[in-house]
Scaffold this motif. Structure first.
Motif, PDB file in Angstrom:
ATOM      1  N   ARG A   1      -7.927  -0.197   0.701  1.00 54.19           N
ATOM      2  CA  ARG A   1      -7.549  -0.885   1.927  1.00 54.19           C
ATOM      3  C   ARG A   1      -8.798  -1.479   2.579  1.00 54.19           C
ATOM      4  O   ARG A   1      -9.810  -0.803   2.717  1.00 54.19           O
ATOM      5  CB  ARG A   1      -6.876   0.092   2.891  1.00 54.19           C
ATOM      6  CG  ARG A   1      -6.666  -0.503   4.280  1.00 54.19           C
ATOM      7  CD  ARG A   1      -5.835   0.389   5.139  1.00 54.19           C
ATOM      8  NE  ARG A   1      -6.487   1.653   5.403  1.00 54.19           N
ATOM      9  CZ  ARG A   1      -5.945   2.613   6.145  1.00 54.19           C
ATOM     10  NH1 ARG A   1      -4.745   2.470   6.642  1.00 54.19           N
ATOM     11  NH2 ARG A   1      -6.595   3.736   6.354  1.00 54.19           N
TER      12      ARG A   1
ATOM     13  N   GLY B   1       0.793  -1.233   0.000  1.00 48.13           N
ATOM     14  CA  GLY B   1       0.000   0.000   0.000  1.00 48.13           C
ATOM     15  C   GLY B   1       0.821   1.277   0.000  1.00 48.13           C
ATOM     16  O   GLY B   1       0.412   2.283   0.553  1.00 48.13           O
ATOM     17  N   CYS B   2       2.014   1.247  -0.622  1.00 45.81           N
ATOM     18  CA  CYS B   2       2.882   2.424  -0.583  1.00 45.81           C
ATOM     19  C   CYS B   2       2.434   3.501  -1.558  1.00 45.81           C
ATOM     20  O   CYS B   2       2.788   4.662  -1.407  1.00 45.81           O
ATOM     21  CB  CYS B   2       4.333   2.038  -0.854  1.00 45.81           C
ATOM     22  SG  CYS B   2       4.626   1.403  -2.520  1.00 45.81           S
TER      23      CYS B   2
ATOM     24  N   ARG C   1      -0.595  -3.741   6.313  1.00 40.04           N
ATOM     25  CA  ARG C   1       0.703  -4.131   5.714  1.00 40.04           C
ATOM     26  C   ARG C   1       1.044  -5.548   6.106  1.00 40.04           C
ATOM     27  O   ARG C   1       0.806  -5.945   7.228  1.00 40.04           O
ATOM     28  CB  ARG C   1       1.811  -3.199   6.223  1.00 40.04           C
ATOM     29  CG  ARG C   1       1.839  -1.996   5.396  1.00 40.04           C
ATOM     30  CD  ARG C   1       3.036  -1.181   5.327  1.00 40.04           C
ATOM     31  NE  ARG C   1       2.666  -0.228   4.269  1.00 40.04           N
ATOM     32  CZ  ARG C   1       2.829   1.063   4.335  1.00 40.04           C
ATOM     33  NH1 ARG C   1       3.409   1.612   5.358  1.00 40.04           N
ATOM     34  NH2 ARG C   1       2.434   1.834   3.334  1.00 40.04           N
TER      35      ARG C   1
ATOM     36  N   LEU D   1      -2.561   7.997  -3.155  1.00 40.07           N
ATOM     37  CA  LEU D   1      -1.505   8.758  -3.840  1.00 40.07           C
ATOM     38  C   LEU D   1      -0.346   9.035  -2.889  1.00 40.07           C
ATOM     39  O   LEU D   1       0.810   9.006  -3.281  1.00 40.07           O
ATOM     40  CB  LEU D   1      -2.084  10.079  -4.367  1.00 40.07           C
ATOM     41  CG  LEU D   1      -1.151  10.951  -5.196  1.00 40.07           C
ATOM     42  CD1 LEU D   1      -0.805  10.277  -6.503  1.00 40.07           C
ATOM     43  CD2 LEU D   1      -1.773  12.305  -5.463  1.00 40.07           C
ATOM     44  N   GLU D   2      -0.689   9.321  -1.629  1.00 42.32           N
ATOM     45  CA  GLU D   2       0.362   9.532  -0.629  1.00 42.32           C
ATOM     46  C   GLU D   2       0.272   8.446   0.421  1.00 42.32           C
ATOM     47  O   GLU D   2       0.333   8.707   1.627  1.00 42.32           O
ATOM     48  CB  GLU D   2       0.227  10.923  -0.022  1.00 42.32           C
ATOM     49  CG  GLU D   2       0.329  12.009  -1.072  1.00 42.32           C
ATOM     50  CD  GLU D   2       0.942  13.277  -0.533  1.00 42.32           C
ATOM     51  OE1 GLU D   2       0.666  13.593   0.633  1.00 42.32           O
ATOM     52  OE2 GLU D   2       1.682  13.945  -1.280  1.00 42.32           O
ATOM     53  N   SER D   3       0.082   7.229  -0.018  1.00 45.14           N
ATOM     54  CA  SER D   3      -0.020   6.068   0.853  1.00 45.14           C
ATOM     55  C   SER D   3      -1.140   6.272   1.889  1.00 45.14           C
ATOM     56  O   SER D   3      -2.068   7.027   1.637  1.00 45.14           O
ATOM     57  CB  SER D   3       1.327   5.791   1.511  1.00 45.14           C
ATOM     58  OG  SER D   3       1.282   4.577   2.188  1.00 45.14           O
ATOM     59  N   PHE D   4      -1.024   5.599   3.006  1.00 44.00           N
ATOM     60  CA  PHE D   4      -2.029   5.685   4.068  1.00 44.00           C
ATOM     61  C   PHE D   4      -1.348   6.235   5.315  1.00 44.00           C
ATOM     62  O   PHE D   4      -0.258   5.812   5.668  1.00 44.00           O
ATOM     63  CB  PHE D   4      -2.633   4.304   4.348  1.00 44.00           C
ATOM     64  CG  PHE D   4      -3.354   3.712   3.173  1.00 44.00           C
ATOM     65  CD1 PHE D   4      -4.733   3.808   3.059  1.00 44.00           C
ATOM     66  CD2 PHE D   4      -2.653   3.083   2.154  1.00 44.00           C
ATOM     67  CE1 PHE D   4      -5.401   3.272   1.965  1.00 44.00           C
ATOM     68  CE2 PHE D   4      -3.309   2.541   1.050  1.00 44.00           C
ATOM     69  CZ  PHE D   4      -4.688   2.638   0.966  1.00 44.00           C
ATOM     70  N   LYS D   5      -2.013   7.204   5.964  1.00 41.85           N
ATOM     71  CA  LYS D   5      -1.356   7.891   7.077  1.00 41.85           C
ATOM     72  C   LYS D   5      -1.550   7.172   8.410  1.00 41.85           C
ATOM     73  O   LYS D   5      -0.753   7.313   9.314  1.00 41.85           O
ATOM     74  CB  LYS D   5      -1.881   9.327   7.212  1.00 41.85           C
ATOM     75  CG  LYS D   5      -1.687  10.163   5.964  1.00 41.85           C
ATOM     76  CD  LYS D   5      -0.226  10.469   5.711  1.00 41.85           C
ATOM     77  CE  LYS D   5      -0.056  11.214   4.398  1.00 41.85           C
ATOM     78  NZ  LYS D   5       1.249  10.963   3.801  1.00 41.85           N
ATOM     79  N   ALA D   6      -2.650   6.445   8.557  1.00 35.02           N
ATOM     80  CA  ALA D   6      -2.924   5.741   9.816  1.00 35.02           C
ATOM     81  C   ALA D   6      -3.965   4.669   9.545  1.00 35.02           C
ATOM     82  O   ALA D   6      -4.591   4.666   8.489  1.00 35.02           O
ATOM     83  CB  ALA D   6      -3.451   6.722  10.857  1.00 35.02           C
ATOM     84  N   ASN D   7      -4.157   3.770  10.509  1.00 35.00           N
ATOM     85  CA  ASN D   7      -5.224   2.780  10.354  1.00 35.00           C
ATOM     86  C   ASN D   7      -6.562   3.503  10.360  1.00 35.00           C
ATOM     87  O   ASN D   7      -6.748   4.455  11.120  1.00 35.00           O
ATOM     88  CB  ASN D   7      -5.194   1.783  11.516  1.00 35.00           C
ATOM     89  CG  ASN D   7      -3.955   0.925  11.462  1.00 35.00           C
ATOM     90  OD1 ASN D   7      -3.321   0.797  10.426  1.00 35.00           O
ATOM     91  ND2 ASN D   7      -3.615   0.334  12.586  1.00 35.00           N
TER      92      ASN D   7
ATOM     93  N   PHE E   1       6.001   6.114   3.282  1.00 33.35           N
ATOM     94  CA  PHE E   1       5.027   5.565   2.327  1.00 33.35           C
ATOM     95  C   PHE E   1       5.056   4.042   2.403  1.00 33.35           C
ATOM     96  O   PHE E   1       4.031   3.370   2.331  1.00 33.35           O
ATOM     97  CB  PHE E   1       5.369   5.985   0.897  1.00 33.35           C
ATOM     98  CG  PHE E   1       4.967   7.394   0.550  1.00 33.35           C
ATOM     99  CD1 PHE E   1       3.962   8.042   1.235  1.00 33.35           C
ATOM    100  CD2 PHE E   1       5.599   8.063  -0.497  1.00 33.35           C
ATOM    101  CE1 PHE E   1       3.590   9.341   0.903  1.00 33.35           C
ATOM    102  CE2 PHE E   1       5.232   9.360  -0.839  1.00 33.35           C
ATOM    103  CZ  PHE E   1       4.227   9.998  -0.128  1.00 33.35           C
ATOM    104  N   CYS E   2       6.249   3.497   2.517  1.00 31.91           N
ATOM    105  CA  CYS E   2       6.391   2.033   2.587  1.00 31.91           C
ATOM    106  C   CYS E   2       6.495   1.529   4.020  1.00 31.91           C
ATOM    107  O   CYS E   2       6.006   0.448   4.332  1.00 31.91           O
ATOM    108  CB  CYS E   2       7.634   1.580   1.836  1.00 31.91           C
ATOM    109  SG  CYS E   2       7.576   1.869   0.072  1.00 31.91           S
TER     110      CYS E   2
ATOM    111  N   LEU F   1       1.218  -0.090   9.593  1.00 31.61           N
ATOM    112  CA  LEU F   1      -0.211  -0.128   9.293  1.00 31.61           C
ATOM    113  C   LEU F   1      -0.716  -1.563   9.479  1.00 31.61           C
ATOM    114  O   LEU F   1       0.015  -2.518   9.202  1.00 31.61           O
ATOM    115  CB  LEU F   1      -0.479   0.301   7.850  1.00 31.61           C
ATOM    116  CG  LEU F   1      -0.247   1.765   7.487  1.00 31.61           C
ATOM    117  CD1 LEU F   1      -0.405   1.951   5.991  1.00 31.61           C
ATOM    118  CD2 LEU F   1      -1.209   2.675   8.223  1.00 31.61           C
ATOM    119  N   ALA F   2      -1.966  -1.672   9.927  1.00 33.46           N
ATOM    120  CA  ALA F   2      -2.531  -3.003  10.158  1.00 33.46           C
ATOM    121  C   ALA F   2      -2.605  -3.808   8.863  1.00 33.46           C
ATOM    122  O   ALA F   2      -2.471  -5.028   8.864  1.00 33.46           O
ATOM    123  CB  ALA F   2      -3.913  -2.863  10.774  1.00 33.46           C
TER     124      ALA F   2
ATOM    125  N   ARG G   1       5.670   2.962   7.153  1.00 36.65           N
ATOM    126  CA  ARG G   1       4.826   3.328   8.298  1.00 36.65           C
ATOM    127  C   ARG G   1       4.041   2.097   8.745  1.00 36.65           C
ATOM    128  O   ARG G   1       3.572   1.314   7.927  1.00 36.65           O
ATOM    129  CB  ARG G   1       3.856   4.444   7.919  1.00 36.65           C
ATOM    130  CG  ARG G   1       2.868   4.748   9.033  1.00 36.65           C
ATOM    131  CD  ARG G   1       1.920   5.861   8.699  1.00 36.65           C
ATOM    132  NE  ARG G   1       2.495   7.157   9.026  1.00 36.65           N
ATOM    133  CZ  ARG G   1       2.691   8.119   8.153  1.00 36.65           C
ATOM    134  NH1 ARG G   1       2.367   7.938   6.902  1.00 36.65           N
ATOM    135  NH2 ARG G   1       3.206   9.259   8.518  1.00 36.65           N
TER     136      ARG G   1
END
Lengths: 257, 320
Positions: free
Chosen positions: A89, A64-65, B129, A107-113, B121-122, B126-127, B124
Motif C-alpha cells: 500500500r 487490497g482485500c 481503496r 494476508l488479512e487485508s489492511f486494518k486502518a490507514n 477485507f474488501c 481505506l484511503a 473497510r
C-alpha cells in the motif's frame, strides 16, 4: 520314498505359484499402465514452446482485500511469514511524504490507514509477485542449476536439487524469493505451474474478486492478455534493471519501486 | 631415457585417472534428465506440473450446490469465488466424489467460517481503496443504523450469497435500501415489471416506508415527478445508503427560469433576477444575499412540493 515324493510335489507347487504370480504381475501391470484414462495428458517439451506465460496486474482495480495472498498461501502451502504474492500500500500525504506498508503481506487485508495524523492526498495498492523475467538475475546466479526457465517462460525452482545457498534470494531485485527453512531450499511463485497446464488460472487470478489480475499466453495473438496489453497503457517494475519482466502493470505510479 | 619415460607415464596415468574419476563422478552424481533441455533437470518441470490443485473453482462447487451458485451468480458479488470465503475445496470434493473416501468427514468440512472481518477485507473504508468501490467504517455504519452490539454480523442483515438484498425489514434495520436498477442483475431492461414476476426478490420503493409523504406529494403540483429527481441517492461512497435532498434553487430554475425555448403554458416561469428584486424588501435581504442562500426557492415555496407540516411533525418513516 514318501519324503522324496513330498519334496517333489512341494517344489512343483512352488514353481506353479511362482508362475501364476509372475503371470498375474504381467496382466496387472498391463492393466495399470495400459489404461489410457489413468494417464494424464502431459505436454512434451516441444508442446511447451507454444507458450510464453505472462501476467498482468491492473492496480487501478485492486482493493487490497488480500484474497490473492490467502489463496496463494493455501494453494502452494507457503510457510508462515513468507509470501509468493503480497499487496503493498502506498500512501502519499499532504507533505508529499510516501508511506509504504504491507502488514503481514496483506494476508488479512489492511486494518486502518497507516497515515493517521495527516491528510492522505493519494493512495493506492500494488499487488506484487514474481515477475518471471526474461533475463532473470536469480537463475543466472544459481550455482547448481536448480533455478531455471521452463521452455514456456516460467521461472521455477527444482527443490530436489537446490542446496539452499540463498544467492537467488539476494539477486532478485523484486524480493520475490525466500528460503523455506523447513525444507532448506529456495522457493517462489510458480505462476501456479500445476494449474495453468491443467487449463486453470493461477489461484490468485481466480481468487481476485475485482479481476485485477490476469495471466495468459503471450505467444497466442488471440489471448486476452495480448488484447488488454494492446488496449491499455502499462509499465514494468524496475525496468532499468534490465531484467525484462513479464509481469505488466496497468496504472503504476512513478513512486512504486 | 627410460627413467624420463616413467615420469611421463606417471603424469599421464594420474591425468587419465582424474579424467576417468571425474567422468565416473559426473555420471554418478549428475541427476537423471539434467541438461537434456537446458542447464536444469527436465523431470523437475513435470514434477512441479503434476502437483494437485487445491482450489477447485466455482464450477466444481456448482455441481452439487447449483441453487446457491445460481443465487450468488446474479448478485453484484458474482466475482467473489466460493473459495474466497469458504476456503479451498480439494478435500471436500475428494471426500464427496471418491467411492471409498480416503478423506475423513472431519477433514472434508469447509474450513472457514463467517467472520465480520471477512466482509471488511474488501469493504473497510481505506484511503487507498478506489473511491468508486463501496466501503464502510464499521463504527459509523453501526452508529447510523442504531446498532449497539458491535458483534452484530453483516449477514444478519445482508444475505450472505446475495448481499445486495437485505434480510432484515428495512424499517427495523434502519438501513436505507439500495435503489436497484434492473440492469444491476439483468442484461438490458427486462420485459416484465418485477411485481409481475413470481418469487422476485423484494425491491423497495419510497412508498413502502414514506407512505404519508409520498401520498401527500401526489396531491401537489409535482406529483408527476419521481422522488429521486430531487432526492439524490449516493451509492458508492462513505455515505452509501443515504439519500440527499436537492434543495438548491438552481435546480428549481432548470424548469422555472423563463427562457424563450420553454413552453410558458406547461411550466410556470419567472425571471429569477426580477423575482428576487421583488421579494428582497419583504425578506429584508438584498437579491444577491437571497440567491446565495442554499435553499433560495424552498424557504418560501416548500408547500409546493409536499406538506411542510408533515415534515415538521417528524412523520418521515411511517411503516410499522
Amino acid at each position: 520314498m514318501s519324503s522324496e515324493a513330498e519334496r517333489t510335489s512341494s517344489r512343483r507347487r512352488f514353481l506353479q505359484y511362482a508362475l501364476y504370480g509372475a503371470g498375474g504381475l504381467c496382466v496387472g501391470s498391463v492393466t495399470v499402465l495400459g489404461n489410457p484414462e489413468d494417464v494424464p495428458q502431459v505436454p512434451s517439451i516441444e508442446d511447451l514452446h507454444a507458450f510464453e506465460w505472462g501476467f498482468l496486474v491492473d492496480t487501478t482495480r485492486c482493493i487490497g482485500c488480500g484474497s490473492c495472498v490467502r489463496a496463494c498461501k493455501l494453494e502452494n502451502h507457503v510457510p508462515e511469514t513468507y509470501f509468493r504474492t503480497w499487496v503493498e500500500r502506498y500512501e502519499i500525504d499532504e507533505d508529499e511524504t510516501i508511506t509504504v506498508d504491507s502488514p503481514d503481506g496483506a494476508l488479512e487485508s489492511f486494518k486502518a490507514n497507516s497515515v493517521q495524523t495527516k491528510k492522505v492526498v493519494k493512495a493506492f495498492f500494488v499487488p506484487k509477485l514474481c515477475n518471471h523475467c526474461v533475463n532473470s538475475a536469480c537463475t543466472q546466479v544459481c550455482p547448481v542449476g536448480a533455478s531455471y526457465h521452463t521452455p514456456d517462460g516460467v521461472v521455477l525452482v527444482d527443490q530436489d536439487h537446490c542446496v539452499g545457498c540463498g544467492y537467488c534470494v539476494q539477486a532478485c531485485p523484486y524480493g520475490s524469493r525466500y528460503i523455506d527453512h523447513e525444507k532448506g531450499v529456495a522457493d517462489k511463485c510458480t505462476l501456479c505451474y500445476h494449474r495453468i497446464h491443467k487449463g486453470l488460472s493461477p489461484a490468485c487470478v481466480d481468487a481476485c474478486p475485482r479481476e485485477a489480475r490476469l495471466h495468459g499466453n503471450l505467444k497466442d495473438p488471440k489471448s486476452r492478455i495480448r488484447a488488454v496489453l494492446h488496449e491499455r497503457r502499462y509499465s514494468l517494475l524496475k525496468p532499468d534493471m534490465g531484467t525484462n519482466p513479464k509481469c505488466y502493470y496497468i496504472g503504476l505510479d512513478m513512486e512504486v519501486k | 631415457m627410460m627413467t624420463h619415460a616413467t615420469h611421463v607415464l606417471r603424469v599421464v596415468l594420474v591425468v587419465a585417472a582424474l579424467g576417468v574419476g571425474g567422468l565416473a563422478a559426473q555420471r554418478l552424481l549428475k541427476p537423471a534428465s539434467f541438461g537434456e533441455v537446458g542447464h536444469y533437470r527436465k523431470d523437475s518441470v513435470y514434477e512441479i506440473m503434476s502437483h494437485e490443485p487445491v482450489h477447485q473453482g466455482r464450477e466444481a462447487c456448482a455441481e452439487c450446490h447449483e441453487d446457491i451458485h445460481a443465487l450468488h451468480d446474479k448478485d453484484i458479488h458474482y466475482g467473489v469465488e466460493c473459495e474466497d470465503c469458504h476456503g479451498p475445496g480439494n478435500l471436500h470434493v475428494r471426500h464427496h466424489t471418491e467411492d471409498t473416501p480416503t478423506v475423513s468427514e472431519e477433514e472434508a468440512l469447509m474450513p472457514m467460517e463467517y467472520t465480520l472481518e471477512g466482509c471488511l477485507f474488501c469493504h473497510r473504508k481505506l484511503a487507498a481503496r478506489p473511491t468508486n468501490f463501496p466501503q464502510i467504517d464499521p463504527t459509523e455504519h453501526y452508529k447510523f443504523l442504531h446498532v449497539t452490539d458491535n458483534t452484530t454480523r453483516c449477514i444478519e442483515c445482508h444475505s450472505p450469497h446475495e448481499p445486495i438484498y437485505l434480510l432484515a425489514k428495512v424499517n427495523e434495520a434502519r438501513i436505507h435500501p439500495v435503489i436497484h436498477q434492473c440492469e444491476d442483475c439483468h442484461d438490458g431492461k427486462p420485459e416484465k415489471d418485477h411485481r409481475e414476476v413470481e418469487g422476485h426478490p423484494v425491491i423497495f420503493t419510497c412508498r413502502d416506508c414514506h407512505k404519508a409523504i409520498v401520498e401527500d406529494f401526489e396531491t401537489h403540483e409535482h406529483a408527476f415527478m419521481d422522488c429521486t429527481a430531487c432526492h439524490l441517492f449516493h451509492a458508492e461512497n462513505e455515505n452509501a445508503g443515504r439519500i440527499f435532498k436537492n434543495g438548491n434553487g438552481k435546480f428549481c430554475l432548470l424548469c422555472h427560469e423563463k427562457k424563450p425555448f420553454k413552453d410558458g403554458e406547461a411550466v410556470p416561469q419567472i425571471v429569477s433576477s426580477e423575482h428576487l428584486a421583488e421579494m428582497a424588501p419583504d425578506l429584508n435581504m438584498t437579491p444577491e444575499e437571497i440567491s446565495h442562500h442554499s435553499r433560495a426557492c424552498l424557504d418560501c415555496h416548500f408547500d409546493f412540493i409536499h406538506d411542510s407540516e408533515l415534515i415538521k411533525k417528524g412523520v418521515i418513516v411511517d411503516v410499522q
